[in-house]
Design a protein around this motif. Structure first.
Motif, short mmCIF file in Angstrom:
data_model
loop_
_atom_site.label_atom_id
_atom_site.label_comp_id
_atom_site.label_asym_id
_atom_site.label_seq_id
_atom_site.Cartn_x
_atom_site.Cartn_y
_atom_site.Cartn_z
N THR A 114 0.84 -1.21 0.00
CA THR A 114 0.00 0.00 0.00
C THR A 114 0.86 1.25 0.00
N GLY A 115 0.49 2.18 -0.83
CA GLY A 115 1.19 3.47 -0.89
C GLY A 115 2.47 3.45 -1.69
N LYS A 167 1.29 1.88 -6.93
CA LYS A 167 0.68 1.01 -7.98
C LYS A 167 -0.37 1.79 -8.78
N THR A 168 -1.27 2.45 -8.07
CA THR A 168 -2.32 3.20 -8.77
C THR A 168 -1.70 4.37 -9.54
N TYR A 169 -0.71 4.99 -8.91
CA TYR A 169 -0.01 6.09 -9.59
C TYR A 169 0.60 5.59 -10.90
N ASN A 181 -1.98 5.29 3.32
CA ASN A 181 -2.39 5.90 2.05
C ASN A 181 -3.80 6.44 2.17
N CYS A 189 -6.45 4.76 -0.53
CA CYS A 189 -5.99 3.37 -0.60
C CYS A 189 -6.98 2.50 -1.35
N SER A 190 -6.44 1.70 -2.32
CA SER A 190 -7.30 0.77 -3.06
C SER A 190 -7.51 -0.45 -2.19
N1 LIG Z 1 6.48 7.58 -8.57
C1 LIG Z 1 5.73 8.43 -7.93
N2 LIG Z 1 5.91 9.75 -8.13
C2 LIG Z 1 5.17 10.65 -7.49
N3 LIG Z 1 4.23 10.33 -6.58
C3 LIG Z 1 4.02 9.03 -6.32
C4 LIG Z 1 4.75 8.02 -6.99
N4 LIG Z 1 4.34 6.86 -6.50
C5 LIG Z 1 3.37 7.07 -5.62
N5 LIG Z 1 3.19 8.40 -5.47
C6 LIG Z 1 2.22 9.00 -4.60
O1 LIG Z 1 2.08 8.19 -3.49
C7 LIG Z 1 0.75 8.10 -3.08
C8 LIG Z 1 0.30 6.67 -2.99
O2 LIG Z 1 0.36 6.14 -4.19
P1 LIG Z 1 -0.68 5.09 -4.76
O3 LIG Z 1 -2.03 5.40 -4.34
O4 LIG Z 1 -0.43 4.96 -6.20
O5 LIG Z 1 -0.24 3.79 -4.00
P2 LIG Z 1 -0.85 2.35 -4.13
O6 LIG Z 1 0.31 1.44 -4.23
O7 LIG Z 1 -1.80 2.32 -5.22
O8 LIG Z 1 -1.58 2.15 -2.77
P3 LIG Z 1 -2.83 1.24 -2.42
O9 LIG Z 1 -2.41 -0.15 -2.60
O10 LIG Z 1 -3.15 1.60 -1.10
O11 LIG Z 1 -3.86 1.65 -3.43
C9 LIG Z 1 -0.06 8.88 -4.04
O12 LIG Z 1 -0.41 10.10 -3.50
C10 LIG Z 1 0.85 9.09 -5.21
O13 LIG Z 1 0.63 10.31 -5.83
#
Ligand SMILES: Nc1ncnc2c1ncn2[C@@H]1O[C@H](COP(=O)(O)OP(=O)(O)OP(=O)(O)O)[C@@H](O)[C@H]1O
Length: 780
Positions: free
Chosen positions: A96-97, A100-102, A209, A212-213
């Motif tokens: 998490t965080g 992945k979604t980014y 996060n 969070c997904s």
């Molecule tokens: N490479 C990156 N550059 C800039 N910001 C990032 C990057 N990776 C992640 N972030 C930031 O970190 C935060 C968390 O990212 P994200 O939601 O994509 O995580 P996740 O892995 O999808 O989490 P979850 O599993 O909880 O959904 C977001 O606010 C995102 O903008």
């Protein structure tokens, strides 16, 4: 432990992407080119602790990389493969965080958009660039939350949607019943769907996060490509799964309560099943892969490795407190890199094309079987399924032979011994038919010749007869075997009649010995008619004048009961020719007209068939165009949910009509080919009979009205009769002149007549030439 395949195209690829952070634990995480090393700190509470360091070699490490760079490294090639019919899967794995979604979806700013919108962009750019291909893009988006499937592009709101169910077809491919699959005609429409799905996805707040997904998201793009330039039945359907997994951290259930606990249980479960599936896939000897344990693995069956291009993006958060999770993500990466892949194009066939393909396959197999039977001496005409060629096959072979003989094709193809045998027998049949036709023509011609010969006293060797006392000529009849029937009968008749010159022989000529009372050829004496049934009228006689210039021979043939002793001049050739056609030349004229009529009918028929062929060609072209238009139309609407093309009744009717028109075209073409062969043949006969008519007329005219001069018999040759055989040039010229006469240009006759008188032609020679020509045609 499984070994990593050497070539990256033969396995799942892994790229590590590190979330940017000011607190990067560089003392524990080292990145060198494609190797990332983790060194966990030694715990002061543990004794005898071994150094804890791991090195992971991956396909690429993306640290501080832009969205564009990530896309270029991880997704571009996979999307290209999808556009060429190869399935692709790109999925983001990590805690998490970690981003992945980014990575998959990105941020709302264009520059920061993630892999999904960029993939859509690449797909539509490719569609625009390709003008040899018609492409249909379909989109679906599925959410797996607590083992429940939700359609993120469904028409109804989430709350009103019934739960979707998974099913598996006989090939083992999973599909979701009731999932919306929407066609997106352009990039904008596709992006609308993407944003709609983003809006509908479930997001919760998490300590690590804010957005969070709590679920796994599978965004699927289906691409169907049909050739726009060829009528190929082949087309490709490929799918691209873009997967944003829920966070992979193993959080203790005790850390949470209520909903989060349930969510965590499901997430943990599904990710560990995913790990099990990956482990199973890496073990070559393992027959069973536990796909069915959860919805995620069921849905991703065949999409990790297998026949598709698979890329995993391992998102890590390189801070000290996340070292354990980073290590867990990299360990999973190491395992998944051992999953083998063998990317293949997904080629499909439309139903009609597929049937045709099967028909071809069956035919080939039957031929193969027949060959085998033949080689092993087991050929049985009744038991074998390939014992006989079908009527259609025989007809095709017949057409092939006909085209080969006509020269429209230079090759004949065989698929079996039977076809070779049938081809030979068709050749034989063709030759026999030709032979029969020629024989019929030959006998007709011989009949015609004998009739003409008979009309000219049979196959006569006309010889100048010694002048009688009165200086007259007699025609002596040759009663040889060449034309026994008529000639011999007539010979008998004549002997009965004592062969008196001047006694009508029913053919116009008076033959035999001249009786004493006609020995003198003085004008005014009674003559026997050369044209017995067309006695010259008084007016005509007046017009012709009296035959003062006639040879003695002509005088002999001309009737003239008027004994006034007035000068007599010959009729014009045009007038004489009309008389000739009604009398002596009646038969040959009939033959000539018959041949000419036949020739004209054949030419007319050929013209009619050509017109029909043109009409058929236009019809075929029109139907082909309609089919192409229809096909294009179908690509938008007439497809089933699993992407198969449906052949509607209209298209079926077009195809049927096209087939019928093609068959008709083929049969008309065969008729035209037959006529093309007939026309020169008829033309030749027409020319021959025309020539014959002209020749007979010349002979008749000369003998009747001009005649051989007595001086010839006595050796006093004039310049006009000096040579009994015309030189070939003269002969040819004369032929043309005669034709002009027969083609109705009598005004030129005086000229031709004068020309004709410059040479004397041998009748025997001419007959020999005609016979020679005839036999040449027949033997050709
Ligand atoms: N490479 C990156 N550059 C800039 N910001 C990032 C990057 N990776 C992640 N972030 C930031 O970190 C935060 C968390 O990212 P994200 O939601 O994509 O995580 P996740 O892995 O999808 O989490 P979850 O599993 O909880 O959904 C977001 O606010 C995102 O903008």
């Amino acid at each position: 432990m499984a070994t990593v395949p050497t070539s990256s195209s033969q396995r799942v690829k892994v790229f590590v992407r590190a979330r940017p952070t000011p607190y990067f634990a560089s003392e524990f995480i080292t990145i060198r080119d494609k190797v990332i090393s983790i060194q966990l700190p030694v715990s002061p509470r543990r004794i005898n602790q071994q150094a804890r360091e791991w090195n992971f070699l991956v396909d690429g490490i993306l640290s501080n990389s832009s969205q564009e760079e990530v896309y270029a490294a991880c997704a571009h090639d996979v999307v290209s493969g999808v556009m060429n019919g190869v399935n692709g899967t790109i999925f983001a794995y990590g805690q998490t965080g970690a981003g992945k979604t980014y990575t998959m979806s990105g941020e709302p700013q264009y520059r920061l958009r993630g892999i999904i919108p960029r993939a859509l962009s690449q797909i539509y750019n490719t569609v625009r660039e390709r003008d040899d291909c018609t492409t249909i893009v379909r989109i679906s988006c599925l959410e797996i939350y607590n083992e429940t499937l939700t359609d993120l592009l469904g028409e109804l709101p989430k709350s009103d949607q019934g739960s979707l169910s998974l099913s598996e077809n006989e090939k083992g491919t999973s599909s979701v019943k009731g999932l919306s699959v929407r066609v997106a005609d352009n990039e904008e429409e596709a992006l609308n769907m993407f944003f709609e799905a983003e809006k509908n996805r479930l997001v919760g707040e998490h300590a690590l996060n804010k957005q969070c997904s709590r679920s796994h998201i599978i965004f699927t793009i289906n691409v169907e490509c049909h050739s726009a330039v060829s009528a190929s039945s082949e087309y490709t359907i490929s799918k691209l799964h873009l997967v944003d997994l829920a966070g992979s951290e193993r959080l203790g259930i005790a850390d949470h309560s209520g909903t989060i606990v349930t969510e965590t249980i499901y997430i943990n479960k599904s990710l560990s099943f995913l790990e099990q599936v990956v482990m199973a896939l890496t073990e070559k000897r393992r027959a069973h892969v536990p796909y069915r344990h959860c919805k995620l693995t069921q849905l991703l069956k065949g999409s990790i490795g297998g026949n598709c291009n698979s890329v995993m993006i391992a998102n890590i958060w390189g801070e000290r407190e996340h070292l354990e999770n980073t290590l867990g993500t990299l360990r999973f990466s190491e395992r998944i890199m051992c999953v083998c892949a063998d990317p293949q194009r997904n080629i499909h066939y439309n139903p009609v094309g597929l049937i045709q393909k099967y028909e071809r396959d069956i035919k080939a197999l039957k031929e193969e079987m027949a060959m085998q039977e033949l080689l092993h001496g087991k050929q049985s005409s009744k038991t074998s399924v390939t014992a006989h060629l079908t009527e259609g096959q025989v007809a095709n072979i017949k057409d092939g032979v006909k085209n080969y003989i006509a020269g429209t094709t230079n090759t004949l193809e065989f698929n079996s011994i039977r076809e070779i045998k049938e081809t030979f027998s068709q050749f034989k049949e063709y030759i026999n038919t030709m032979k029969k036709d020629y024989q019929e023509e030959l006998s007709k011609l011989q009949e015609q010749l004998s009739k003409v010969d008979a009309s000219l006293s049979g196959p006569i060797e006309e010889k100048p007869v010694k002048p009688t006392k009165g200086g007259k000529f007699n025609l002596r009849k040759n009663t040889g075997a060449a034309s026994p029937t008529t000639a011999e009968t007539e010979a008998e008749d004549y002997s009965d009649k004592k062969q008196e010159v001047g006694v009508s022989d029913g053919q116009g000529y008076g033959i035999g010995q001249a009786p004493g009372d006609v020995a003198n050829t003085k004008l005014g004496k009674k003559r026997i008619s050369f044209l017995p049934k067309l006695a010259i009228s008084a007016d005509q006689k007046k017009k012709f004048g009296k035959g003062q210039n006639l040879s003695s021979d002509a005088q002999e043939f001309c009737i003239d009961e008027d004994t006034s002793g007035q000068p007599y001049s010959p009729p014009s050739r045009v007038e004489a020719f009309e008389l000739f056609k009604k009398g002596r030349g009646k038969e040959i004229n009939r033959i000539f007209l018959q041949n000419k009529d036949l020739l004209q009918r054949k030419r007319k028929a050929a013209y009619d068939v050509s017109c029909k062929l043109n009409q058929l060609k236009q019809k075929i072209d029109k139907l082909r165009r309609k089919l192409v238009d229809k096909k294009k139309g179908q690509m938008v609407t007439a497809t089933t949910s699993d992407g198969r093309q449906i052949l509607d009744s209209e298209e079926y009717n077009y195809l049927k009509e096209l087939q019928e028109a093609k068959r008709e075209y083929k049969s008309q073409y065969a008729i035209l080919e037959g006529l093309k062969l007939d026309i020169p043949y008829c033309d030749q006969y027409t020319q021959q009979s025309r020539q014959k008519l002209a020749d007979e007329f010349d002979t008749w005219y000369k003998l009747a009205f001009i005649g051989d001069k007595p001086s010839q018999a006595s050796g006093e040759e004039t310049s006009a009769t000096s040579s009994p055989i015309e030189p070939p040039e003269t002969s040819r010229f004369k032929d043309l002149q005669s034709m002009a006469l027969l083609q109705g240009d009598p005004s030129t006759m005086a000229f031709y007549y004068a020309q004709l008188r410059t040479g004397k032609r041998s009748i025997t020679e001419r007959r020999a030439t005609i016979r020679k020509k005839t036999s040449m045609i027949l033997s050709h």
